[in-house]
Design a protein around this motif. Structure first.
Motif, mmCIF file in Angstrom:
data_model
loop_
_atom_site.group_PDB
_atom_site.id
_atom_site.type_symbol
_atom_site.label_atom_id
_atom_site.label_comp_id
_atom_site.label_asym_id
_atom_site.label_seq_id
_atom_site.Cartn_x
_atom_site.Cartn_y
_atom_site.Cartn_z
ATOM 1 N N LYS A 77 0.828 -1.207 0.000
ATOM 2 C CA LYS A 77 0.000 0.000 0.000
ATOM 3 C C LYS A 77 0.861 1.255 0.000
ATOM 4 C CE LYS A 77 -4.104 -2.042 2.103
ATOM 5 N NZ LYS A 77 -5.122 -1.938 3.180
ATOM 6 N N THR A 78 1.938 1.237 0.779
ATOM 7 C CA THR A 78 2.836 2.396 0.799
ATOM 8 C C THR A 78 3.498 2.587 -0.560
ATOM 9 O OG1 THR A 78 3.274 2.177 3.166
ATOM 10 C CG2 THR A 78 4.891 3.383 1.873
ATOM 11 N N GLY A 79 3.884 1.478 -1.201
ATOM 12 C CA GLY A 79 4.495 1.567 -2.527
ATOM 13 C C GLY A 79 3.552 2.158 -3.555
ATOM 14 N N ALA A 80 2.297 1.730 -3.516
ATOM 15 C CA ALA A 80 1.306 2.266 -4.453
ATOM 16 C C ALA A 80 1.075 3.754 -4.200
ATOM 17 C CB ALA A 80 0.000 1.491 -4.314
ATOM 18 N N ARG A 81 0.957 4.121 -2.937
ATOM 19 C CA ARG A 81 0.785 5.544 -2.620
ATOM 20 C C ARG A 81 2.012 6.350 -3.027
ATOM 21 N NH1 ARG A 81 -0.662 3.395 3.150
ATOM 22 N NH2 ARG A 81 -2.849 2.814 2.911
ATOM 23 N N GLY A 82 3.190 5.699 -2.922
ATOM 24 C CA GLY A 82 4.429 6.379 -3.277
ATOM 25 C C GLY A 82 4.490 6.749 -4.747
ATOM 26 N N LEU A 83 3.919 5.914 -5.617
ATOM 27 C CA LEU A 83 3.882 6.252 -7.041
ATOM 28 C C LEU A 83 3.127 7.558 -7.264
ATOM 29 C CD1 LEU A 83 3.230 2.832 -8.824
ATOM 30 C CD2 LEU A 83 5.361 4.124 -8.714
ATOM 31 N N ARG A 84 2.032 7.701 -6.552
ATOM 32 C CA ARG A 84 1.259 8.939 -6.680
ATOM 33 C C ARG A 84 1.972 10.111 -6.016
ATOM 34 N NH1 ARG A 84 -2.323 10.410 -2.918
ATOM 35 N NH2 ARG A 84 -2.602 8.235 -2.276
ATOM 36 N N TYR A 85 2.542 9.850 -4.838
ATOM 37 C CA TYR A 85 3.156 10.923 -4.043
ATOM 38 C C TYR A 85 4.432 11.452 -4.699
ATOM 39 C CZ TYR A 85 5.271 13.201 0.047
ATOM 40 O OH TYR A 85 5.840 14.093 0.905
ATOM 41 N N PHE A 86 5.311 10.542 -5.132
ATOM 42 C CA PHE A 86 6.614 10.945 -5.656
ATOM 43 C C PHE A 86 6.594 11.266 -7.146
ATOM 44 C CE2 PHE A 86 8.048 8.378 -1.943
ATOM 45 C CZ PHE A 86 8.753 9.377 -1.293
ATOM 46 N N ALA A 87 5.747 10.541 -7.915
ATOM 47 C CA ALA A 87 5.818 10.663 -9.370
ATOM 48 C C ALA A 87 4.517 11.099 -10.026
ATOM 49 C CB ALA A 87 6.270 9.332 -9.973
ATOM 50 N N ILE B 26 5.822 6.280 16.016
ATOM 51 C CA ILE B 26 5.324 7.631 15.754
ATOM 52 C C ILE B 26 4.611 7.612 14.412
ATOM 53 C CG2 ILE B 26 5.907 10.065 15.453
ATOM 54 C CD1 ILE B 26 8.439 9.561 17.106
ATOM 55 N N ALA B 27 3.360 8.071 14.372
ATOM 56 C CA ALA B 27 2.576 8.075 13.140
ATOM 57 C C ALA B 27 1.897 9.429 12.983
ATOM 58 C CB ALA B 27 1.535 6.965 13.172
ATOM 59 N N GLY B 28 1.748 9.868 11.724
ATOM 60 C CA GLY B 28 1.123 11.155 11.439
ATOM 61 C C GLY B 28 -0.213 11.005 10.738
ATOM 62 N N GLU B 29 -1.207 11.712 11.201
ATOM 63 C CA GLU B 29 -2.548 11.614 10.622
ATOM 64 C C GLU B 29 -2.604 12.130 9.185
ATOM 65 O OE1 GLU B 29 -4.814 13.791 13.492
ATOM 66 O OE2 GLU B 29 -5.335 11.978 14.630
ATOM 67 N N LYS B 30 -1.676 13.012 8.806
ATOM 68 C CA LYS B 30 -1.657 13.565 7.451
ATOM 69 C C LYS B 30 -0.616 12.880 6.566
ATOM 70 C CE LYS B 30 -3.246 18.108 9.044
ATOM 71 N NZ LYS B 30 -2.921 19.556 9.161
ATOM 72 N N ASP B 31 -0.167 11.728 6.979
ATOM 73 C CA ASP B 31 0.841 10.994 6.221
ATOM 74 C C ASP B 31 0.224 10.430 4.942
ATOM 75 O OD1 ASP B 31 2.802 9.226 5.261
ATOM 76 O OD2 ASP B 31 3.495 8.746 7.284
ATOM 77 N N PRO B 32 0.699 10.844 3.759
ATOM 78 C CA PRO B 32 0.144 10.338 2.507
ATOM 79 C C PRO B 32 0.691 8.966 2.112
ATOM 80 C CG PRO B 32 1.882 11.889 2.012
ATOM 81 C CD PRO B 32 1.761 11.862 3.519
ATOM 82 N N LEU B 33 1.681 8.460 2.839
ATOM 83 C CA LEU B 33 2.321 7.199 2.485
ATOM 84 C C LEU B 33 1.989 6.060 3.447
ATOM 85 C CD1 LEU B 33 5.875 8.541 1.543
ATOM 86 C CD2 LEU B 33 4.057 7.856 -0.016
ATOM 87 N N VAL B 34 1.874 6.379 4.724
ATOM 88 C CA VAL B 34 1.629 5.372 5.754
ATOM 89 C C VAL B 34 0.373 5.758 6.526
ATOM 90 C CG1 VAL B 34 2.517 4.203 7.794
ATOM 91 C CG2 VAL B 34 4.096 4.891 5.966
ATOM 92 N N ALA B 35 -0.675 4.970 6.415
ATOM 93 C CA ALA B 35 -1.927 5.275 7.104
ATOM 94 C C ALA B 35 -1.783 5.029 8.602
ATOM 95 C CB ALA B 35 -3.058 4.424 6.539
ATOM 96 N N VAL B 36 -2.321 5.942 9.390
ATOM 97 C CA VAL B 36 -2.278 5.795 10.841
ATOM 98 C C VAL B 36 -2.900 4.474 11.265
ATOM 99 C CG1 VAL B 36 -3.206 6.696 13.006
ATOM 100 C CG2 VAL B 36 -2.200 8.265 11.357
ATOM 101 N N GLU B 37 -3.982 4.078 10.580
ATOM 102 C CA GLU B 37 -4.664 2.841 10.942
ATOM 103 C C GLU B 37 -3.734 1.626 10.821
ATOM 104 O OE1 GLU B 37 -5.776 5.087 8.816
ATOM 105 O OE2 GLU B 37 -7.353 6.006 10.053
ATOM 106 N N GLU B 38 -2.821 1.678 9.869
ATOM 107 C CA GLU B 38 -1.894 0.568 9.678
ATOM 108 C C GLU B 38 -0.878 0.496 10.819
ATOM 109 O OE1 GLU B 38 -2.355 1.129 4.858
ATOM 110 O OE2 GLU B 38 -0.389 1.439 5.798
#
Length: 287
Positions: A179-189, A228-240
């Protein structure tokens, strides 16, 4: 004709996915100019070798303590990363810990051709700990890790797989790498997340690495761990991260979770005093 068009589209998609996979496995190197001397501390340039024969580059910063903290940077970063590595190193030194900081394989000035984003990098952590124990045993009576993103994944792994590590702080750890990898494609590229299913096999092919299932370590970690987790993290969901915490809490009374309002690895930047207070208290308690 339609069949020919479909075949061409598929071939183009695979070629593009291979290109993206290659770029993911071979990130650009970040090499800066600052050194611990700029923070007011003497240091030593060091190199050490991993069990699979790679030369890694780093700094040894003695600080008159028998306790050493090893900060671990994230994917595409290095020891020079200004966002969190420089302030983290400065914080640890002011807390009177020795610091050993190095570049993971294929990052900074370290050797290697491809990153495995958390798989073979465990050998890098082991090599750093081994160098420290062999060269400065008096300063390595206790060793802690402070990891960010990919480095946070490796902090969690090390608490299970590297005996000498006594405790760790994991800031923004990817728990479900798919999931982080998929989000990373959107976030980074700016690419669609669905493309990850095509990119992933090529990334693994180039790197030779295996996927790391961080969540599986939730049943294994028995040492002190601050998540430590951030609620606005676009790569790692807090729920995870919370799922990891709840599973680990069932077997580990020494795990803590701190949820902030920050994006990925930016709690230190946005809430520096609170971050330092939390990490300071954790390290003083367990290190």
């Amino acid at each position: 004709m339609i069949l020919h068009v479909v075949i061409i589209v598929i071939l183009l998609l695979l070629a593009f996915s291979a290109f993206v996979g290659y770029k993911m496995a071979k990130p650009p190197r970040l090499i800066g100019e600052w050194t611990p001397k700029d923070l007011g501390f003497d240091y030593e340039d060091i190199t050490f070798e991993t069990e699979d024969g790679l030369k890694l580059s780093g700094w040894w910063i003695p600080n008159g303590s028998d306790k050493t903290v090893i900060p671990l940077h994230g994917y595409t970063a290095s020891r020079w990363y200004e966002l969190y590595m420089r302030p983290a190193v400065e914080f640890l030194l002011k807390e009177n810990y020795n610091v050993l900081v190095f570049d993971f394989r294929v990052h900074g000035k370290s050797g290697g051709n491809y990153t495995t984003i958390g798989d073979k990098e465990i050998a890098d952590v082991r090599a750093a700990v081994r160098w420290l124990k062999e060269n400065h045993p008096e300063e390595a009576r206790k060793i802690a890790l402070l990891g960010f993103s990919m480095g946070a994944m490796l902090t969690i792994r090390s608490l299970v797989e590297v005996e000498e590590v006594c405790c760790g702080v994991a800031d923004s750890p990817p728990v479900k790498l798919d999931k982080t990898g998929a989000r990373g494609l959107r976030y980074f590229a700016g690419l669609p997340e669905w493309l990850h299913v095509f990119v992933k096999p090529f990334t693994k092919l180039f790197s030779g690495g295996k996927e790391v299932y961080t969540l599986s370590y939730a049943d294994k970690v028995r040492k002190p761990l601050l998540l430590i987790a951030g609620e606005k993290d676009p790569l790692v969901a807090v729920e995870e991260v919370r799922e990891f915490y709840e599973r680990n809490r069932a077997v580990n009374p020494y795990v803590e979770l701190w949820v902030t309002d920050a994006p990925h690895v930016r709690t230190l930047k946005l809430h520096p005093e609170e971050w330092k207070k939390r990490v300071r208290e954790f390290l003083r308690k367990y290190l």
